[in-house]
Design a protein around this motif. Sequence first.
Motif, short mmCIF file in Angstrom:
data_model
loop_
_atom_site.label_atom_id
_atom_site.label_comp_id
_atom_site.label_asym_id
_atom_site.label_seq_id
_atom_site.Cartn_x
_atom_site.Cartn_y
_atom_site.Cartn_z
N GLN A 135 3.79 33.65 14.18
CA GLN A 135 4.55 32.58 13.54
C GLN A 135 4.82 31.42 14.49
O GLN A 135 5.01 31.61 15.69
N ASP A 136 4.85 30.24 13.91
CA ASP A 136 5.07 29.04 14.69
C ASP A 136 4.09 28.88 15.83
O ASP A 136 4.46 28.60 16.98
N LEU A 139 -2.17 29.56 15.37
CA LEU A 139 -2.87 30.76 14.90
C LEU A 139 -2.33 31.26 13.56
O LEU A 139 -3.05 31.91 12.82
N ALA A 140 -1.08 30.96 13.24
CA ALA A 140 -0.49 31.43 11.98
C ALA A 140 -1.27 30.94 10.78
O ALA A 140 -1.31 31.61 9.75
N VAL A 141 -1.90 29.77 10.87
CA VAL A 141 -2.75 29.33 9.77
C VAL A 141 -4.23 29.53 10.08
O VAL A 141 -5.02 29.80 9.18
N ILE A 142 -4.61 29.42 11.34
CA ILE A 142 -6.04 29.56 11.67
C ILE A 142 -6.54 30.95 11.27
O ILE A 142 -7.59 31.08 10.64
N VAL A 143 -5.77 31.98 11.62
CA VAL A 143 -6.21 33.35 11.33
C VAL A 143 -6.44 33.58 9.83
O VAL A 143 -7.51 34.03 9.43
N PHE A 210 -3.30 23.85 1.75
CA PHE A 210 -1.90 23.50 1.64
C PHE A 210 -0.99 24.70 1.42
O PHE A 210 0.05 24.82 2.06
N LEU A 211 -1.40 25.65 0.56
CA LEU A 211 -0.49 26.74 0.21
C LEU A 211 -0.18 27.66 1.41
O LEU A 211 0.99 27.95 1.68
N VAL A 212 -1.22 28.09 2.12
CA VAL A 212 -1.00 28.96 3.27
C VAL A 212 -0.17 28.23 4.33
O VAL A 212 0.77 28.79 4.90
N ALA A 213 -0.50 26.98 4.55
CA ALA A 213 0.25 26.19 5.54
C ALA A 213 1.72 26.09 5.14
O ALA A 213 2.62 26.20 5.98
N LEU A 214 1.95 25.91 3.84
CA LEU A 214 3.32 25.78 3.34
C LEU A 214 4.14 27.03 3.66
O LEU A 214 5.31 26.94 4.05
N VAL A 215 3.51 28.19 3.49
CA VAL A 215 4.24 29.44 3.69
C VAL A 215 4.36 29.77 5.19
O VAL A 215 5.39 30.25 5.64
N MET A 216 3.30 29.50 5.95
CA MET A 216 3.25 29.96 7.33
C MET A 216 3.92 29.04 8.34
O MET A 216 4.34 29.48 9.39
N ILE A 217 3.95 27.75 8.04
CA ILE A 217 4.45 26.81 9.05
C ILE A 217 5.82 26.27 8.65
O ILE A 217 5.98 25.69 7.58
N SER A 218 6.79 26.49 9.53
CA SER A 218 8.09 25.91 9.25
C SER A 218 8.44 24.85 10.31
O SER A 218 9.19 23.92 10.05
N ASP A 219 7.84 24.99 11.49
CA ASP A 219 8.10 24.06 12.58
C ASP A 219 7.47 22.70 12.29
O ASP A 219 6.26 22.60 12.07
N ASN A 220 8.29 21.65 12.28
CA ASN A 220 7.79 20.33 11.95
C ASN A 220 6.69 19.86 12.90
O ASN A 220 5.80 19.11 12.52
N LEU A 229 2.37 15.07 4.09
CA LEU A 229 2.37 14.23 2.88
C LEU A 229 3.43 14.70 1.90
O LEU A 229 4.13 13.89 1.29
N LEU A 230 3.53 16.01 1.75
CA LEU A 230 4.50 16.57 0.83
C LEU A 230 5.92 16.23 1.26
O LEU A 230 6.76 15.81 0.47
N TYR A 231 6.15 16.37 2.56
CA TYR A 231 7.45 16.08 3.13
C TYR A 231 7.77 14.60 2.95
O TYR A 231 8.89 14.22 2.57
N PHE A 232 6.76 13.77 3.16
CA PHE A 232 6.93 12.33 3.04
C PHE A 232 7.29 11.95 1.61
O PHE A 232 8.13 11.09 1.36
N GLN A 233 6.64 12.64 0.65
CA GLN A 233 6.90 12.34 -0.76
C GLN A 233 8.37 12.58 -1.10
O GLN A 233 9.00 11.79 -1.79
N THR A 234 8.92 13.69 -0.61
CA THR A 234 10.31 13.98 -0.95
C THR A 234 11.26 13.04 -0.22
O THR A 234 12.33 12.75 -0.73
#
Lengths: 277, 293
Positions: A135-136, A139-143, A210-220, A229-234
């Motif tokens: 996590q963070d 590799l959390a998304v690459i794997v 986008f979906l895996v990244a959304l779940v796996m990454i919390s660190d800005n 982009l999603l963060y920017f939209q909100t």
Amino acid sequence: MLKRVMSRISSYGSLLFFVLISLYPLVWLLFYSFKNNEEIFSTNVFGVPHVWRFENYVNAFDVFDLVLYFKNSFIVSIGTVAITVFLSLMFSYAAARMKWRFADTARIYMTAGMFIPMQIILIPLLVLSRDLHLQDSYLAVIVPYVAFQLSFSTIIFYAFFRSLPFEIEESASIDGASVYRTFFSIMVPLVKPAIASVCIFVFLFAWNEFLVALVMISDNMLKTLPLGLLYFQTQFGSDWGTMGAVMVISTIPTIIIYLLFSEQIEKALTVSSAVKG
Amino acid sequence: MTSKQKYRVALFVFTAPTLLFFSIMVVYPILQTFQKSFFNWDGLTPATFNGLDNFRRLFQDDDFWVSLKNGLIFALVLVVYQLGLGTVLAIALSNKKIFGRKFFKTTYFIPVVLSSVVVSQLFIAIYNTDGGLVNSLFTALGINYQQAWLSGEHSSIWAIAFTNAWQNLGVHLVLIYAAIKSIPEQLYEAATIDGASFWRTHWKITIPLLGETYKFCLIMAITGGLNAFQNMFVMTNGGPGNISYTFTFMMYKAAFRSGEYGYGSAAAAFLVIECLLFTILINKFVAREKISY
């Protein structure tokens, strides 16, 4: 004769009409990235901007951390491509060219992943990456990305390896080359076109995912472009012009890659659909 | 080492890393999803077995039935748009006398390479109630059909599904086009000699011979529709209320927003079964025998 002319006209007509449907939304996006809200939604909905507001692009770079998101997406995509190509190339070579009893079984096992929707394993994947302390980190998304692209790239490489004549290995072994040497110095260079196709495909996937990244990454600091982009939209969703500018900038790399390599992409797609199961 | 042993070692070196990686990161989690769907589990503390409770709860959940309906509508839109329109365009493109084929193909494929977040955000603007592209077009044409596309009870899922269909038409078009190109020319020559019309020729020759391609496209479109998530996540966040819910959305919400990992796994497990069912049905009814020509 008249009938043939009519059919030509109707063919061109429908093809051109569909060009409009595919491209106009994107042209409209490009236009509105230079407009302000008023021009986008009331005074000038369809056309070319009356005033070209380049400040939208300046704003985009000011308020949106483009460099960071680009860097993250780039690292994640390159990492995914490198590991995926390395693993699936070796496996496909063994499945297509070496003699062992379970070659077919192993190949079918690997390619079944093509038909598994990736979201269904998201929950265990998150728990697993927590247990493995991924996590963070990138590799959390690459794997997971590698795991999901292995099936597709295996199919492509397998098809290419199969199309080469088997005498190559025979003459290599007569000349005293080891399996590894045959693989790296002879076989890998021969499947370069396939490697190019897979690289582009996997790169585009990882760049846009986008979906895996959304779940796996919390660190800005680790967020990829789609998450940014999603963060920017909100945050700044009401400034449509700047939003448009951000979207245009983040889209340009993938369109350039596609225009440069469209043939490889189409080839990979058709090969993967033809060699299933 | 004998050469046979060396060969074995090489085989292991080539295959083991990939097989191991795939098993741990894909196959094991799939089994986990199924297993955990029978448990009450928050993802942190040990899970407790609760039998079919998750599934019972699923069937009583309103969101479940909305998700089921939305998944089917989404799949239907993808099939009609991508396979239907894709076929018509591919046939028109395959006509030898058409110039600019590469331009057309490239153009149709461009949306595919965009991020679905960008496409979804673009379509939020297109569907905007006040002055969005669609409503403005109706106004310009003098048609009184302006709607709140994304928040309307009946329009929402169709509008979202269209976004996805629009983006990915190029994939299906390229596949169908490549399949048409591989049909031998003599078949068409024979039909022309017999005096068959353009559309009749394609209806009788091209479409039946595309069976295998259609099978693949159908599986992709239908499972893609049932799995839909990203577009609704960005465009409507499932709402208003639950009108744009999907199974993936249910799973996402249960697991990552409410911490009910077991319930989320049940939604995911149901989704797999649903996709599997459709895949089996397609395999049974479409192109059952290998087509040869």
